[in-house]
Write a protein that holds these residues in place. Sequence first.
Motif, PDB file in Angstrom:
ATOM      1  N   ILE A  24       0.783  -1.046  -0.049  1.00 43.08           N
ATOM      2  CA  ILE A  24       0.052  -0.073   0.298  1.00 43.08           C
ATOM      3  C   ILE A  24       0.891   1.238   0.093  1.00 43.08           C
ATOM      4  N   VAL A  25       0.935   2.075  -1.097  1.00 42.52           N
ATOM      5  CA  VAL A  25       1.626   3.316  -1.134  1.00 42.52           C
ATOM      6  C   VAL A  25       0.737   4.368  -0.803  1.00 42.52           C
ATOM      7  N   THR A  26       1.149   5.117   0.308  1.00 39.46           N
ATOM      8  CA  THR A  26       0.181   6.214   0.897  1.00 39.46           C
ATOM      9  C   THR A  26       1.071   7.400   0.588  1.00 39.46           C
ATOM     10  N   GLY A  27       0.289   8.649   0.548  1.00 37.63           N
ATOM     11  CA  GLY A  27       0.823   9.921   0.702  1.00 37.63           C
ATOM     12  C   GLY A  27      -0.175  10.819  -0.318  1.00 37.63           C
ATOM     13  N   ILE A  28       0.261  12.137   0.256  1.00 38.51           N
ATOM     14  CA  ILE A  28      -0.723  13.144  -0.262  1.00 38.51           C
ATOM     15  C   ILE A  28      -1.006  13.090  -1.736  1.00 38.51           C
ATOM     16  N   ARG A  29      -1.914  13.690  -2.308  1.00 41.76           N
ATOM     17  CA  ARG A  29      -2.306  13.647  -3.582  1.00 41.76           C
ATOM     18  C   ARG A  29      -1.072  14.238  -4.413  1.00 41.76           C
ATOM     19  N   ARG A  30      -1.083  13.798  -5.643  1.00 46.72           N
ATOM     20  CA  ARG A  30       0.184  14.369  -6.519  1.00 46.72           C
ATOM     21  C   ARG A  30       1.474  14.426  -6.098  1.00 46.72           C
ATOM     22  N   SER A  31       1.484  13.614  -5.116  1.00 43.90           N
ATOM     23  CA  SER A  31       3.113  13.222  -4.482  1.00 43.90           C
ATOM     24  C   SER A  31       3.776  12.371  -5.502  1.00 43.90           C
ATOM     25  N   GLY A  32       3.106  11.770  -6.362  1.00 43.76           N
ATOM     26  CA  GLY A  32       3.791  10.883  -7.363  1.00 43.76           C
ATOM     27  C   GLY A  32       3.718   9.247  -7.235  1.00 43.76           C
ATOM     28  N   LYS A  33       2.312   9.208  -6.426  1.00 45.78           N
ATOM     29  CA  LYS A  33       2.255   7.508  -6.228  1.00 45.78           C
ATOM     30  C   LYS A  33       1.871   6.980  -7.408  1.00 45.78           C
ATOM     31  N   SER A  34       0.973   7.365  -8.077  1.00 51.26           N
ATOM     32  CA  SER A  34       0.397   6.800  -9.302  1.00 51.26           C
ATOM     33  C   SER A  34       1.717   6.682 -10.472  1.00 51.26           C
ATOM     34  N   ASN A 121      -5.735   8.882   1.302  1.00 55.64           N
ATOM     35  CA  ASN A 121      -6.000   9.268   2.790  1.00 55.64           C
ATOM     36  C   ASN A 121      -5.911   8.100   3.485  1.00 55.64           C
ATOM     37  N   ALA A 122      -6.015   8.255   4.929  1.00 55.38           N
ATOM     38  CA  ALA A 122      -5.504   6.981   5.709  1.00 55.38           C
ATOM     39  C   ALA A 122      -7.078   6.526   6.275  1.00 55.38           C
ATOM     40  N   TYR A 123      -8.152   7.045   5.761  1.00 53.53           N
ATOM     41  CA  TYR A 123      -9.481   6.367   6.029  1.00 53.53           C
ATOM     42  C   TYR A 123      -9.571   5.052   5.535  1.00 53.53           C
ATOM     43  N   MET A 124      -8.935   4.605   4.382  1.00 50.99           N
ATOM     44  CA  MET A 124      -9.375   3.374   3.954  1.00 50.99           C
ATOM     45  C   MET A 124      -8.609   2.041   4.428  1.00 50.99           C
ATOM     46  N   LEU A 125      -7.495   2.733   5.403  1.00 49.52           N
ATOM     47  CA  LEU A 125      -6.758   1.439   6.118  1.00 49.52           C
ATOM     48  C   LEU A 125      -7.224   1.511   7.461  1.00 49.52           C
ATOM     49  N   SER A 126      -8.626   1.094   7.469  1.00 47.80           N
ATOM     50  CA  SER A 126      -9.389   1.055   8.758  1.00 47.80           C
ATOM     51  C   SER A 126      -8.669  -0.261   9.753  1.00 47.80           C
ATOM     52  N   SER A 127      -9.483  -0.205  10.794  1.00 51.13           N
ATOM     53  CA  SER A 127      -8.958  -1.118  11.737  1.00 51.13           C
ATOM     54  C   SER A 127      -9.333  -2.752  11.354  1.00 51.13           C
ATOM     55  N   GLU A 128     -10.553  -2.564  10.620  1.00 50.69           N
ATOM     56  CA  GLU A 128     -11.386  -3.743  10.121  1.00 50.69           C
ATOM     57  C   GLU A 128     -10.313  -4.459   9.112  1.00 50.69           C
ATOM     58  N   PHE A 129      -9.759  -3.583   8.261  1.00 55.69           N
ATOM     59  CA  PHE A 129      -9.016  -3.906   7.050  1.00 55.69           C
ATOM     60  C   PHE A 129      -7.721  -4.571   7.649  1.00 55.69           C
ATOM     61  N   SER A 130      -7.181  -3.700   8.648  1.00 56.07           N
ATOM     62  CA  SER A 130      -5.947  -4.336   9.487  1.00 56.07           C
ATOM     63  C   SER A 130      -5.860  -5.676   9.931  1.00 56.07           C
ATOM     64  N   ARG A 267      -6.117  15.576  13.464  1.00 51.64           N
ATOM     65  CA  ARG A 267      -6.002  14.131  13.128  1.00 51.64           C
ATOM     66  C   ARG A 267      -6.693  14.070  11.599  1.00 51.64           C
ATOM     67  N   MET A 268      -7.861  15.011  11.152  1.00 53.08           N
ATOM     68  CA  MET A 268      -7.935  14.975   9.883  1.00 53.08           C
ATOM     69  C   MET A 268      -7.110  15.273   8.844  1.00 53.08           C
ATOM     70  N   LEU A 269      -6.213  16.121   9.114  1.00 52.49           N
ATOM     71  CA  LEU A 269      -5.255  16.690   8.094  1.00 52.49           C
ATOM     72  C   LEU A 269      -4.084  15.556   8.093  1.00 52.49           C
ATOM     73  N   ARG A 270      -3.913  14.898   9.216  1.00 52.54           N
ATOM     74  CA  ARG A 270      -2.806  13.854   9.141  1.00 52.54           C
ATOM     75  C   ARG A 270      -3.261  12.702   8.345  1.00 52.54           C
ATOM     76  N   ASN A 271      -4.610  12.462   8.534  1.00 48.84           N
ATOM     77  CA  ASN A 271      -5.395  11.367   7.778  1.00 48.84           C
ATOM     78  C   ASN A 271      -5.312  11.787   6.254  1.00 48.84           C
ATOM     79  N   ALA A 272      -5.153  12.952   5.929  1.00 52.08           N
ATOM     80  CA  ALA A 272      -5.092  13.107   4.599  1.00 52.08           C
ATOM     81  C   ALA A 272      -3.530  13.573   4.065  1.00 52.08           C
ATOM     82  N   PHE A 273      -2.601  13.034   5.048  1.00 53.14           N
ATOM     83  CA  PHE A 273      -1.162  13.396   4.948  1.00 53.14           C
ATOM     84  C   PHE A 273      -0.942  14.660   4.134  1.00 53.14           C
TER      85      PHE A 273
END
Length: 284
Positions: A24-34, A121-130, A267-273
């Motif tokens: 799972i590659v995470t990071g703010i939008r347009r940081s180069g993940k795609s 964003n970090a919302y998709m990595l839920s505790s359920e998924f983990s 926490r919201m801002l951290r979750n959006a990186f």
Amino acid sequence: MMVLNRPDYMKRLIEYQDKDIVKIVTGIRRSGKSTLLDLFEDHLLNSGVPQEQIIHMNMESLHYRDLSNYISFYEYVSGKIVAGEKNYLIFDELQTVEHWEKAIESFRLDYDVDIYITRSNAYMLSSEFSTLLSGRYVEIRMLPLSFKEFLLFYEFAPHITIDDKFQKYLQFGGMPILRQFQFNEARSFEALEGIYHTVILRDVLERNRTADQALLQKLVLFLCSNIGSMNSPNNIGNVLSQEGDIQSVKKITGKSLAGRTVEKYIRMLRNAFVFYPIDHIVDG
């Protein structure tokens, strides 16, 4: 436009290639993940993997607009998997698929696959998924360009000193997309403004509909003005309360309402990186 490599991140992806864990590659939008996963697909092709064994989908494309739940998503991807062969599944912005984690786990159980995901964003990595994957995933945190990468991305005249280059880095930052503007201030800042509003509106406010946009903006400005400084939610809340932005009311816990509100918004801002606490930068 020429695509430049991010060798440190590519090295990590290659190290995990064909390992039975979801990458799972995470990071703010347009940081180069795609772009990183585009480069990884090129690596697979150059290594001899047939194109038909690579399924690469950007889930924000309207091409996949009907794949809004995990059942339709699973059936669509399953129809493209080459039976009896190793398949590489690459998904950008998979959070658009409801309960996507169920499909991911089923792919792992039903087929011989190697899975790569990006998220903004970090919302998709839920505790359920983990819990569901039971540790069978690795998170690769992707940041905008470091100064070292910045020097490789841009071309400078021979007379430009390292100090001048660093000033450019401080002025423009490390979003890879800005390279195409070659330090044109107006175009670069317009692009950055667009990224900022996309992150705030889509990755923060859409998922926190009770949040106050004006307060969020003020908090962002405060944090940007105090990068590298020691701050606590209570201290920040007190400052904003004095400016009349949030009401400071002591709770039984001893925390002010201002501090609790600030803590929630951070926490919201951290979750959006948008921001990282310093311990995450050190660990990364």
